[in-house]
Design an enzyme around this catalytic site. Structure first.
Site, PDB file in Angstrom:
ATOM      1  N   CYS A 136       0.830  -1.210   0.000  1.00  0.00           N
ATOM      2  CA  CYS A 136       0.000   0.000   0.000  1.00  0.00           C
ATOM      3  C   CYS A 136       0.862   1.256   0.000  1.00  0.00           C
ATOM      4  CB  CYS A 136      -0.942   0.001   1.194  1.00  0.00           C
ATOM      5  SG  CYS A 136      -0.131  -0.080   2.793  1.00  0.00           S
ATOM      6  N   LYS A 137       2.138   1.117  -0.303  1.00  0.00           N
ATOM      7  CA  LYS A 137       3.023   2.268  -0.318  1.00  0.00           C
ATOM      8  C   LYS A 137       3.926   2.177  -1.536  1.00  0.00           C
ATOM      9  CE  LYS A 137       6.501   2.364   2.485  1.00  0.00           C
ATOM     10  NZ  LYS A 137       7.284   2.393   3.733  1.00  0.00           N
ATOM     11  N   GLY A 172       9.073  16.475  -3.580  1.00  0.00           N
ATOM     12  CA  GLY A 172      10.219  15.860  -2.925  1.00  0.00           C
ATOM     13  C   GLY A 172      10.378  16.307  -1.489  1.00  0.00           C
ATOM     14  N   ASP A 187       8.339  18.396   2.057  1.00  0.00           N
ATOM     15  CA  ASP A 187       7.075  18.217   2.759  1.00  0.00           C
ATOM     16  C   ASP A 187       5.939  19.053   2.197  1.00  0.00           C
ATOM     17  OD1 ASP A 187       7.843  16.297   4.794  1.00  0.00           O
ATOM     18  OD2 ASP A 187       9.153  17.867   5.546  1.00  0.00           O
ATOM     19  N   ASP A 238      -2.366  14.854   2.007  1.00  0.00           N
ATOM     20  CA  ASP A 238      -2.029  13.491   2.420  1.00  0.00           C
ATOM     21  C   ASP A 238      -3.328  12.734   2.695  1.00  0.00           C
ATOM     22  OD1 ASP A 238      -0.598  11.243   3.192  1.00  0.00           O
ATOM     23  OD2 ASP A 238       0.801  12.381   4.428  1.00  0.00           O
ATOM     24  N   ASP A 253       2.981  18.330   7.756  1.00  0.00           N
ATOM     25  CA  ASP A 253       3.858  18.815   6.694  1.00  0.00           C
ATOM     26  C   ASP A 253       4.055  20.323   6.782  1.00  0.00           C
ATOM     27  OD1 ASP A 253       4.400  16.363   5.562  1.00  0.00           O
ATOM     28  OD2 ASP A 253       2.723  16.443   4.163  1.00  0.00           O
ATOM     29  N   GLY A 304     -14.410  22.440   3.155  1.00  0.00           N
ATOM     30  CA  GLY A 304     -14.869  21.698   1.994  1.00  0.00           C
ATOM     31  C   GLY A 304     -14.052  20.438   1.835  1.00  0.00           C
ATOM     32  N   GLY A 305     -14.109  19.874   0.626  1.00  0.00           N
ATOM     33  CA  GLY A 305     -13.357  18.662   0.346  1.00  0.00           C
ATOM     34  C   GLY A 305     -14.064  17.825  -0.688  1.00  0.00           C
ATOM     35  N   ASP A 320       9.029  15.884   8.671  1.00  0.00           N
ATOM     36  CA  ASP A 320       8.272  15.022   9.580  1.00  0.00           C
ATOM     37  C   ASP A 320       8.517  13.573   9.194  1.00  0.00           C
ATOM     38  OD1 ASP A 320       6.750  15.360   7.231  1.00  0.00           O
ATOM     39  OD2 ASP A 320       4.898  14.844   8.266  1.00  0.00           O
TER      40      ASP A 320
END
Length: 400
Positions: free
Chosen positions: A54-55, A91, A93, A111, A134, A185-186, A289
């Site tokens: 998953c990465k 590249g 944060d 994220d 970040d 929002g989103g 981070d």
């Protein structure tokens, strides 16, 4: 379920959340049966990828970043983006974009990820803290706006959806309020896997952020949260999986695992805002981070972007109590002590002047009641990072 303060002291597993008037109230960890859900309900089940990775592997991501970065270079013919202004992007944060209005910059990040804990409210808080982290890694302490990104799992029955999703959203919103911002929002979709994340944006002057490329020989490396969150959340899931539990039960008790799990949730949901504010006070030379690529992966990325010919050497690894032993019992599964174990909403890794670092650690503990640690040094080198062969493991116990 709201609790009285005396109950809080009797039960260390209760958690704080914001009340209706932004005051703090106490709540017990999520109990599915209290919401008329089956007692076997696990939010993390909706992150099951059937064994798929998953990465994106770090080396693959770096190739993609390299090709995208070529298109990102500033065009000197654009007068509203003067070359003297910083332009930071893929590249690192955050993207930091000089605006065409009066010396201001837009600092922005995004994220999202799958559920890693089974308490929906805490999952929302962790997701929001992870997005904001970040910004904090850039020394930005104020966020002007947040958007929420949410995918509802197609595998959820209607009752599960109606209980879980509002709790996730409330946790996300409460964390944003704690950060002094709001969610305006989103976007939401349906998806085989539940995901939660967002976008954080701020407009600031150049003195409000710290470009993470000024480490010098003699600096020290400070870490503001303990490692081992991935190990802790996995170990907690294994309490219900006898085959996996048998691999670790000789080195850790069920009580140890539960304490580590709650310590991990507490850590992941804690904002790095105070850590970011103190970066300015103690003249930090840069930070990142620690998240999905582990301590060493993010240290290497930060080192590779330094202006000076320096390298990072890590000597100490603060780890949630008992999780180093669990990681060792699992062989190469986590690679915690090698610095490759993924963290979620981890601490800031900060380059600080040697003479300022101890005061920084003392100040953050005074303000937050949580430790920070000097874990390494900056020496002359070729912009790399490494962990020494036998690092000192610092066992970080759960708070009483």
């Amino acid at each position: 379920m709201a609790l009285k303060m005396e109950e809080y002291h009797q039960d260390p597993m209760v958690q704080l959340e914001l009340g209706g008037n932004s005051g703090l109230v106490l709540r017990r960890p999520f109990d599915p049966t209290a919401h008329d859900l089956d007692g076997s309900f696990r939010l993390t089940r909706f992150a099951d990828l059937k064994g798929r990775c998953c990465k994106v592997p770090k080396e693959v991501l770096e190739k993609l970043v390299s090709s995208l970065q070529q298109d990102y270079m500033q065009d000197p013919d654009q007068p509203y983006m003067p070359m003297s202004s910083p332009r930071i992007g893929i590249g690192l944060d955050c993207s930091v974009i000089p605006l065409r209005h009066g010396g201001l910059c837009m600092v922005q990040t995004t994220d999202f990820f799958y559920p890693i804990v089974d308490d929906p409210y805490m999952m929302g808080k962790i997701a929001c803290a992870n997005v904001l982290s970040d910004l904090y890694a850039m020394g930005v302490t104020e966020c002007d706006n947040m958007l929420m990104l949410l995918a509802v799992s197609t595998k959820m029955i209607e009752k599960e959806r109606d209980v879980v999703i509002p709790l996730i959203m409330r946790g996300f919103k409460d964390s944003a309020l704690e950060a002094g911002t709001s969610v305006t929002g989103g976007h939401s979709v349906v998806n085989p896997w539940c995901t939660i994340g967002g976008v954080a944006t701020t407009i600031c002057q150049q003195n409000e952020f710290i470009v993470p490329d000024n480490a010098v020989v003699g600096d020290v490396l400070v870490l503001t949260k303990a490692l081992g969150t991935q190990v802790a959340v996995n170990a907690h899931q294994w309490l219900d999986q006898s085959e996996r539990w048998n691999r670790i039960k000789l080195v850790v008790s069920e009580e140890d695992v539960r304490k580590a799990y709650h310590r991990a949730m507490d850590s992941m949901s804690r904002l790095n805002r105070v850590a970011a504010r103190l970066m300015h006070k103690y003249n930090a030379h840069g930070a990142t981070d620690v998240t999905g690529f582990g301590l060493l992966g993010h240290a290497q990325t930060l080192a590779s972007h330094q202006k000076n010919e320096v390298s990072f050497v890590i000597h100490n690894l603060p780890v949630i109590a008992k999780m180093a032993a669990v990681a060792k019992a699992c062989g190469n599964m986590f690679q915690l002590l090698q610095g490759h174990s993924a963290e979620t909403s981890g601490g800031l890794l900060i380059c600080l002047p040697r003479e300022q670092a101890a005061a920084y650690c003392k100040d953050i503990e005074k303000q937050e009641g949580c430790q920070a640690w000097i874990i390494g040094i900056v020496e002359k080198g070729s912009r790399t990072a490494r962990i020494i062969d036998k690092p000192r493991v610092i066992e970080v116990p759960a708070k009483d």
